[in-house]
Scaffold this motif. Structure first.
Motif, PDB file in Angstrom:
ATOM      1  N   ALA A   1       0.826  -1.202   0.000  1.00  0.00           N
ATOM      2  CA  ALA A   1       0.000   0.000   0.000  1.00  0.00           C
ATOM      3  C   ALA A   1       0.863   1.255   0.000  1.00  0.00           C
ATOM      4  CB  ALA A   1      -0.932   0.007   1.203  1.00  0.00           C
ATOM      5  N   LEU A   2       0.380   2.284  -0.675  1.00  0.00           N
ATOM      6  CA  LEU A   2       0.993   3.605  -0.622  1.00  0.00           C
ATOM      7  C   LEU A   2       0.412   4.350   0.569  1.00  0.00           C
ATOM      8  CD1 LEU A   2       2.671   5.927  -1.964  1.00  0.00           C
ATOM      9  CD2 LEU A   2       0.543   6.556  -3.155  1.00  0.00           C
ATOM     10  N   VAL A   3       1.277   4.888   1.422  1.00  0.00           N
ATOM     11  CA  VAL A   3       0.828   5.718   2.547  1.00  0.00           C
ATOM     12  C   VAL A   3       1.526   7.068   2.456  1.00  0.00           C
ATOM     13  CG1 VAL A   3       0.320   3.776   4.079  1.00  0.00           C
ATOM     14  CG2 VAL A   3       2.615   4.772   4.086  1.00  0.00           C
ATOM     15  N   HIS A   4       0.818   8.098   2.885  1.00  0.00           N
ATOM     16  CA  HIS A   4       1.349   9.448   2.842  1.00  0.00           C
ATOM     17  C   HIS A   4       1.830   9.878   4.216  1.00  0.00           C
ATOM     18  CE1 HIS A   4      -1.216   9.244  -0.759  1.00  0.00           C
ATOM     19  NE2 HIS A   4      -0.382  10.142  -1.270  1.00  0.00           N
ATOM     20  N   GLU A   5       2.745  10.814   4.240  1.00  0.00           N
ATOM     21  CA  GLU A   5       3.265  11.321   5.502  1.00  0.00           C
ATOM     22  C   GLU A   5       2.112  11.746   6.414  1.00  0.00           C
ATOM     23  OE1 GLU A   5       6.231  14.862   7.200  1.00  0.00           O
ATOM     24  OE2 GLU A   5       6.089  14.464   5.037  1.00  0.00           O
ATOM     25  N   GLY A   6       2.126  11.223   7.631  1.00  0.00           N
ATOM     26  CA  GLY A   6       1.074  11.530   8.594  1.00  0.00           C
ATOM     27  C   GLY A   6      -0.087  10.565   8.610  1.00  0.00           C
ATOM     28  N   ASP A   7      -0.169   9.668   7.595  1.00  0.00           N
ATOM     29  CA  ASP A   7      -1.245   8.672   7.579  1.00  0.00           C
ATOM     30  C   ASP A   7      -1.101   7.721   8.760  1.00  0.00           C
ATOM     31  OD1 ASP A   7      -2.300   9.694   5.279  1.00  0.00           O
ATOM     32  OD2 ASP A   7      -1.712   8.023   3.974  1.00  0.00           O
ATOM     33  N   ARG A   8      -2.238   7.312   9.288  1.00  0.00           N
ATOM     34  CA  ARG A   8      -2.249   6.328  10.370  1.00  0.00           C
ATOM     35  C   ARG A   8      -2.030   4.944   9.764  1.00  0.00           C
ATOM     36  NH1 ARG A   8      -7.680   4.817  13.624  1.00  0.00           N
ATOM     37  NH2 ARG A   8      -8.249   4.556  11.445  1.00  0.00           N
ATOM     38  N   ILE A   9      -0.914   4.295  10.127  1.00  0.00           N
ATOM     39  CA  ILE A   9      -0.604   2.971   9.604  1.00  0.00           C
ATOM     40  C   ILE A   9      -1.262   1.885  10.446  1.00  0.00           C
ATOM     41  CG2 ILE A   9       1.262   1.312   9.252  1.00  0.00           C
ATOM     42  CD1 ILE A   9       3.039   3.621   8.420  1.00  0.00           C
ATOM     43  N   CYS A  10      -1.223   2.039  11.755  1.00  0.00           N
ATOM     44  CA  CYS A  10      -1.845   1.048  12.625  1.00  0.00           C
ATOM     45  C   CYS A  10      -2.119   1.684  13.977  1.00  0.00           C
ATOM     46  CB  CYS A  10      -0.967  -0.192  12.793  1.00  0.00           C
ATOM     47  SG  CYS A  10       0.536   0.093  13.745  1.00  0.00           S
TER      48      CYS A  10
ATOM     49  N   ILE B   1      -2.223   0.516  18.167  1.00  0.00           N
ATOM     50  CA  ILE B   1      -1.906  -0.492  19.179  1.00  0.00           C
ATOM     51  C   ILE B   1      -2.793  -0.242  20.388  1.00  0.00           C
ATOM     52  CG2 ILE B   1      -0.095  -1.529  20.593  1.00  0.00           C
ATOM     53  CD1 ILE B   1       1.949  -0.326  18.648  1.00  0.00           C
ATOM     54  N   THR B   2      -3.507  -1.270  20.825  1.00  0.00           N
ATOM     55  CA  THR B   2      -4.422  -1.130  21.962  1.00  0.00           C
ATOM     56  C   THR B   2      -4.124  -2.193  23.013  1.00  0.00           C
ATOM     57  OG1 THR B   2      -6.104  -2.625  21.066  1.00  0.00           O
ATOM     58  CG2 THR B   2      -6.231  -0.326  20.387  1.00  0.00           C
ATOM     59  N   ASN B   3      -4.586  -1.916  24.244  1.00  0.00           N
ATOM     60  CA  ASN B   3      -4.511  -2.934  25.284  1.00  0.00           C
ATOM     61  C   ASN B   3      -5.771  -3.792  25.237  1.00  0.00           C
ATOM     62  OD1 ASN B   3      -6.606  -1.629  26.653  1.00  0.00           O
ATOM     63  ND2 ASN B   3      -5.210  -0.476  27.979  1.00  0.00           N
ATOM     64  N   PRO B   4      -5.893  -4.840  26.065  1.00  0.00           N
ATOM     65  CA  PRO B   4      -7.070  -5.719  25.990  1.00  0.00           C
ATOM     66  C   PRO B   4      -8.401  -4.996  26.236  1.00  0.00           C
ATOM     67  CG  PRO B   4      -5.317  -6.800  27.202  1.00  0.00           C
ATOM     68  CD  PRO B   4      -4.868  -5.391  26.978  1.00  0.00           C
ATOM     69  N   PHE B   5      -8.377  -3.841  26.921  1.00  0.00           N
ATOM     70  CA  PHE B   5      -9.619  -3.120  27.239  1.00  0.00           C
ATOM     71  C   PHE B   5      -9.928  -2.027  26.232  1.00  0.00           C
ATOM     72  CE2 PHE B   5      -7.453  -4.425  31.176  1.00  0.00           C
ATOM     73  CZ  PHE B   5      -8.358  -5.380  31.612  1.00  0.00           C
TER      74      PHE B   5
ATOM     75  N   ASN C   1      -5.048   3.734  23.390  1.00  0.00           N
ATOM     76  CA  ASN C   1      -4.652   3.558  22.003  1.00  0.00           C
ATOM     77  C   ASN C   1      -3.360   4.313  21.695  1.00  0.00           C
ATOM     78  OD1 ASN C   1      -6.997   2.152  21.740  1.00  0.00           O
ATOM     79  ND2 ASN C   1      -8.106   3.729  20.618  1.00  0.00           N
ATOM     80  N   VAL C   2      -2.441   3.640  21.006  1.00  0.00           N
ATOM     81  CA  VAL C   2      -1.212   4.259  20.524  1.00  0.00           C
ATOM     82  C   VAL C   2      -1.234   4.174  19.004  1.00  0.00           C
ATOM     83  CG1 VAL C   2       1.295   4.149  20.480  1.00  0.00           C
ATOM     84  CG2 VAL C   2       0.071   3.631  22.600  1.00  0.00           C
ATOM     85  N   THR C   3      -1.159   5.319  18.350  1.00  0.00           N
ATOM     86  CA  THR C   3      -1.219   5.378  16.889  1.00  0.00           C
ATOM     87  C   THR C   3       0.185   5.454  16.301  1.00  0.00           C
ATOM     88  OG1 THR C   3      -3.362   6.492  16.950  1.00  0.00           O
ATOM     89  CG2 THR C   3      -2.098   6.671  14.912  1.00  0.00           C
ATOM     90  N   VAL C   4       0.417   4.661  15.262  1.00  0.00           N
ATOM     91  CA  VAL C   4       1.671   4.710  14.522  1.00  0.00           C
ATOM     92  C   VAL C   4       1.392   5.369  13.179  1.00  0.00           C
ATOM     93  CG1 VAL C   4       3.533   3.360  13.481  1.00  0.00           C
ATOM     94  CG2 VAL C   4       2.509   2.620  15.648  1.00  0.00           C
ATOM     95  N   VAL C   5       2.109   6.461  12.881  1.00  0.00           N
ATOM     96  CA  VAL C   5       1.862   7.204  11.646  1.00  0.00           C
ATOM     97  C   VAL C   5       3.095   7.137  10.743  1.00  0.00           C
ATOM     98  CG1 VAL C   5       0.248   8.763  12.790  1.00  0.00           C
ATOM     99  CG2 VAL C   5       2.662   9.408  12.600  1.00  0.00           C
ATOM    100  N   ALA C   6       2.864   7.371   9.461  1.00  0.00           N
ATOM    101  CA  ALA C   6       3.949   7.342   8.481  1.00  0.00           C
ATOM    102  C   ALA C   6       4.807   8.597   8.613  1.00  0.00           C
ATOM    103  CB  ALA C   6       3.372   7.252   7.076  1.00  0.00           C
ATOM    104  N   PRO C   7       6.119   8.441   8.799  1.00  0.00           N
ATOM    105  CA  PRO C   7       6.991   9.616   8.915  1.00  0.00           C
ATOM    106  C   PRO C   7       7.306  10.258   7.564  1.00  0.00           C
ATOM    107  CG  PRO C   7       8.280   7.604   9.117  1.00  0.00           C
ATOM    108  CD  PRO C   7       6.848   7.180   9.033  1.00  0.00           C
ATOM    109  N   PHE C   8       7.031   9.554   6.474  1.00  0.00           N
ATOM    110  CA  PHE C   8       7.226  10.091   5.130  1.00  0.00           C
ATOM    111  C   PHE C   8       6.331   9.296   4.182  1.00  0.00           C
ATOM    112  CE2 PHE C   8      10.675   7.085   6.115  1.00  0.00           C
ATOM    113  CZ  PHE C   8      10.504   6.131   5.126  1.00  0.00           C
ATOM    114  N   THR C   9       6.189   9.782   2.960  1.00  0.00           N
ATOM    115  CA  THR C   9       5.348   9.121   1.965  1.00  0.00           C
ATOM    116  C   THR C   9       6.112   7.980   1.305  1.00  0.00           C
ATOM    117  OG1 THR C   9       4.098  11.140   1.526  1.00  0.00           O
ATOM    118  CG2 THR C   9       4.067   9.435  -0.186  1.00  0.00           C
TER     119      THR C   9
END
Length: 341
Positions: free
Chosen positions: A270-279, A281-285, A289-297
């Motif tokens: 997939a093509l992702v752009h800088e700042g896009d949310r890639i994934c 990460i959550t705990n069981p509850f 939430n921890v968001t991982v974003v693309a540092p570049f396109t």
């Protein structure tokens, strides 16, 4: 065209116009029984290059096995100009145990080439493979997958500073070529050092056959055969867009900064752009939430398959796309790669 010559290896010979299936001994078990790899040698009547196709240097990487088998047994090779050396399973002990490394020695066969007849067990195995079936070849393709728990888009890894290797890499016709010399002991690295240009093809994930990727790889092999004149019926493939990832491009493995359960929002390729949310990460509850974003396109060459991580675990392999290539990819990927939900 001129007539071909016999292909010889230690213990045998394959005459022009003949095909030979052999189980070649490369070591012994604790019981003294032979460890043998399957090799199919197809020697065309007409002269041409001698080419190796190899897979499963890591025993759990299965996609390439089917690529090599289909070329050897399902393609019409009656017009073959040259010789094919097909080795679908290099790491037989690892294949039998369905694990990456040699279980007998706990070593990486793909860090053991060109091997040695007086060194470790892994290097002795590598030596017999290399001397008999790699070194006699004019060029070759070594098929791999990602390691367990991750998956790769189909791409080529090659030392693009070597003109002969670069020709082979481009002939395969993948969208992405990652330019690297490779590590010492790698099959492709050591083969190229001794004058046999070789590339690594990465495709998919371990422990399974993935038909779409196998078909892509078969198209790549056909394109290579056309480039080097092995088959008149083949045509060289242009993939539509291509990028060579070198030191001029940004590239990184994005890693988890928190432990938890991963919700991937994009698939491999997939093509992702800088700042896009890639994934995420959550705990069981699901309350942290921890968001991982693309540092570049760029394009996601590899992504996580196992959805659980510790801090520091790799999540995805992102490589930069320059503006001209990015615009082409944006047009091609007009539909989103985002997963539902």
């Amino acid at each position: 065209m001129a007539d071909n010559e016999a292909f010889t290896y230690n213990g045998g010979k394959v005459e022009p116009g003949k095909t030979q299936d052999i189980r070649y001994g490369i070591s012994e078990t604790y019981l003294g029984d032979p460890v043998r790899i399957p090799v199919t040698i197809i020697n065309g009547e007409q002269a041409g290059p001698t080419v190796f196709l190899s897979a499963a240097a890591h025993g759990d990487e299965l996609n390439g096995i089917e690529v090599v088998r289909e070329v050897a047994y399902e393609w019409d090779l009656s017009d073959l100009a040259g010789t094919l050396v097909c080795m679908p399973v290099l790491n037989v002990p690892g294949f039998l145990a369905q694990q990456r490394y040699l279980p007998i020695y706990d070593r990486d066969l793909n860090r053991s080439f060109p091997g040695s007849e007086t060194s470790t067990g892994a290097k002795r195995m590598a030596h017999r493979i290399y001397q008999n079936f790699i070194e006699p070849c004019d060029f070759g393709i070594d098929f791999h997958t990602s390691t367990r728990g991750r998956t790769n888009m189909l791409h080529v890894r090659a030392d693009m500073s070597d003109d002969a290797v670069a020709r082979l890499a481009k002939a395969f016709g993948s969208h992405v070529i990652i330019d690297s010399s490779g590590s010492d002991g790698m099959l492709r690295t050591e083969a190229a050092k001794s004058g046999t240009p070789a590339i690594t093809v990465e495709m998919g994930e371990a422990h399974r056959f993935q038909r779409e990727l196998i078909d892509e790889a078969l198209a790549g092999v056909e394109s290579v055969f056309a480039e080097y004149g092995l088959r008149e019926t083949s045509t060289v493939n242009w993939p539509g867009w291509r990028t060579v990832i070198s030191d001029e491009n940004e590239k990184t493995w994005l890693r988890a900064d928190a432990g938890g359960i991963v919700d991937m929002h994009h698939d491999r390729g997939a093509l992702v752009h800088e700042g896009d949310r890639i994934c995420t990460i959550t705990n069981p509850f699901k309350d942290d939430n921890v968001t991982v974003v693309a540092p570049f396109t760029g394009v996601l060459v590899g992504v996580l398959e196992n959805p659980v991580v510790y801090p520091g675990n790799p999540i995805c392999h992102l490589v930069e796309l320059k503006d001209k290539v990015r615009r082409v990819v944006e047009r091609e990927q007009s539909t989103s790669f985002e997963t539902p939900g």
